[in-house]
Design a protein around this motif. Structure first.
Motif, PDB file in Angstrom:
ATOM      1  N   ALA A  96       0.813  -1.166   0.024  1.00  0.00           N
ATOM      2  CA  ALA A  96      -0.050   0.001  -0.049  1.00  0.00           C
ATOM      3  C   ALA A  96       0.799   1.092  -0.106  1.00  0.00           C
ATOM      4  CB  ALA A  96      -0.953   0.028   1.170  1.00  0.00           C
ATOM      5  N   PRO A  97       1.527   1.649  -1.222  1.00  0.00           N
ATOM      6  CA  PRO A  97       2.382   2.841  -1.172  1.00  0.00           C
ATOM      7  C   PRO A  97       1.505   4.082  -1.036  1.00  0.00           C
ATOM      8  CG  PRO A  97       1.917   2.002  -3.519  1.00  0.00           C
ATOM      9  CD  PRO A  97       1.281   0.951  -2.607  1.00  0.00           C
ATOM     10  N   LYS A  98       2.243   4.872  -0.045  1.00  0.00           N
ATOM     11  CA  LYS A  98       1.654   6.124   0.496  1.00  0.00           C
ATOM     12  C   LYS A  98       2.626   7.016   0.505  1.00  0.00           C
ATOM     13  CE  LYS A  98      -1.398   8.053   3.847  1.00  0.00           C
ATOM     14  NZ  LYS A  98      -2.445   7.758   4.982  1.00  0.00           N
ATOM     15  N   LEU A  99       2.283   8.510  -0.089  1.00  0.00           N
ATOM     16  CA  LEU A  99       3.232   9.644   0.186  1.00  0.00           C
ATOM     17  C   LEU A  99       2.504  10.576   0.868  1.00  0.00           C
ATOM     18  CD1 LEU A  99       4.604   9.898  -3.610  1.00  0.00           C
ATOM     19  CD2 LEU A  99       5.745   8.670  -1.635  1.00  0.00           C
ATOM     20  N   ASP A 100       3.436  11.404   1.253  1.00  0.00           N
ATOM     21  CA  ASP A 100       2.889  12.675   2.038  1.00  0.00           C
ATOM     22  C   ASP A 100       3.433  14.120   1.096  1.00  0.00           C
ATOM     23  OD1 ASP A 100       1.405  11.895   4.199  1.00  0.00           O
ATOM     24  OD2 ASP A 100       3.070  12.108   5.543  1.00  0.00           O
ATOM     25  N   LEU A 101       2.606  14.873   1.083  1.00  0.00           N
ATOM     26  CA  LEU A 101       3.197  16.227   0.293  1.00  0.00           C
ATOM     27  C   LEU A 101       2.602  17.368   1.385  1.00  0.00           C
ATOM     28  CD1 LEU A 101       4.293  17.569  -2.025  1.00  0.00           C
ATOM     29  CD2 LEU A 101       1.911  17.884  -2.886  1.00  0.00           C
TER      30      LEU A 101
END
Length: 212
Positions: A115-120
């Motif tokens: 479950a790839p997840k990024l923060d911006l």
């Protein structure tokens, strides 16, 4: 002196100078920049020491992936995630893109793969809204990401990031089918792409390939 007088006169007459504003995207050390607004021509590549990129205000799209050495059984292994498409809107802001959690071991790597997840976030740690997707289709370091990005954006109905010669999703799908059914086609394509590079580009690619 003459320029100063002219500038003072313009300001006195009610003229204002345009404000130069843009968006700066800073990448965490775990992320590698692959493409900007549908194009791999963003400056430094091979692949890629760029830690920040300046963009125009408004809608923008970048393609990144996680590249990191992960400790495994007393050794180290290179983790390359699938390319991830990040589309967002910002103005006159500095934002930082990073994985949503620390990838510091095999369990964290597996969690990110699942479950790839990024923060911006802004410099003040405010969340920036963005659209996120794992890039589908056929792509590689040698053949590039532009065709797969064009196919992805075309399927989404988003024409802002299409380059001069967009590729339809069906073409990319056909290429993937051919490549999966004939390993000789893959080898021939890789050889052709490699031979088309300049001597300097070949050297940089081989240096990059050694650590993969």
């Amino acid at each position: 002196m003459k320029k100063f007088v002219i500038l003072s006169s313009l300001l006195a007459a009610g003229f204002t100078l345009p404000v130069v504003a843009d968006v700066k995207v800073e990448l965490s050390p775990d992320l590698t920049l692959l493409a900007v607004n549908g194009s791999e021509d963003f400056g430094e590549k091979w692949y890629s020491n760029t830690r920040e990129v300046n963009l125009n205000d408004g809608d923008n799209q970048i393609l990144v992936r996680v590249e990191k050495l992960i400790p495994q059984a007393g050794d180290w292994a290179k983790f390359n995630s699938k390319p991830m498409v990040v589309s967002f809107n910002a103005s006159n802001e500095i934002v930082k893109l990073s994985p949503a959690f620390k990838i510091d071991g095999i369990q964290a790597q597996k969690a990110f793969e699942k479950a790839p997840k990024l923060d911006l976030r802004t410099k003040s740690s405010q969340n920036v809204n963005f659209n996120f997707a794992v890039l589908p289709g056929s792509y590689s370091i040698l053949t590039g990401y532009e065709k797969a990005l064009a196919a992805f954006n075309s399927k989404q109905g988003d024409t802002k990031y299409l380059l001069a010669s967009p590729v339809s999703p069906s073409i990319v799908a056909n290429e993937a089918t051919i490549q999966s059914s004939n390993q000789k086609v893959i080898l021939s394509s890789v050889q052709s792409d490699f031979l088309s590079l300049s001597n300097a580009e070949r050297k940089r690619f081989l240096q990059w390939a050694i650590i993969q």
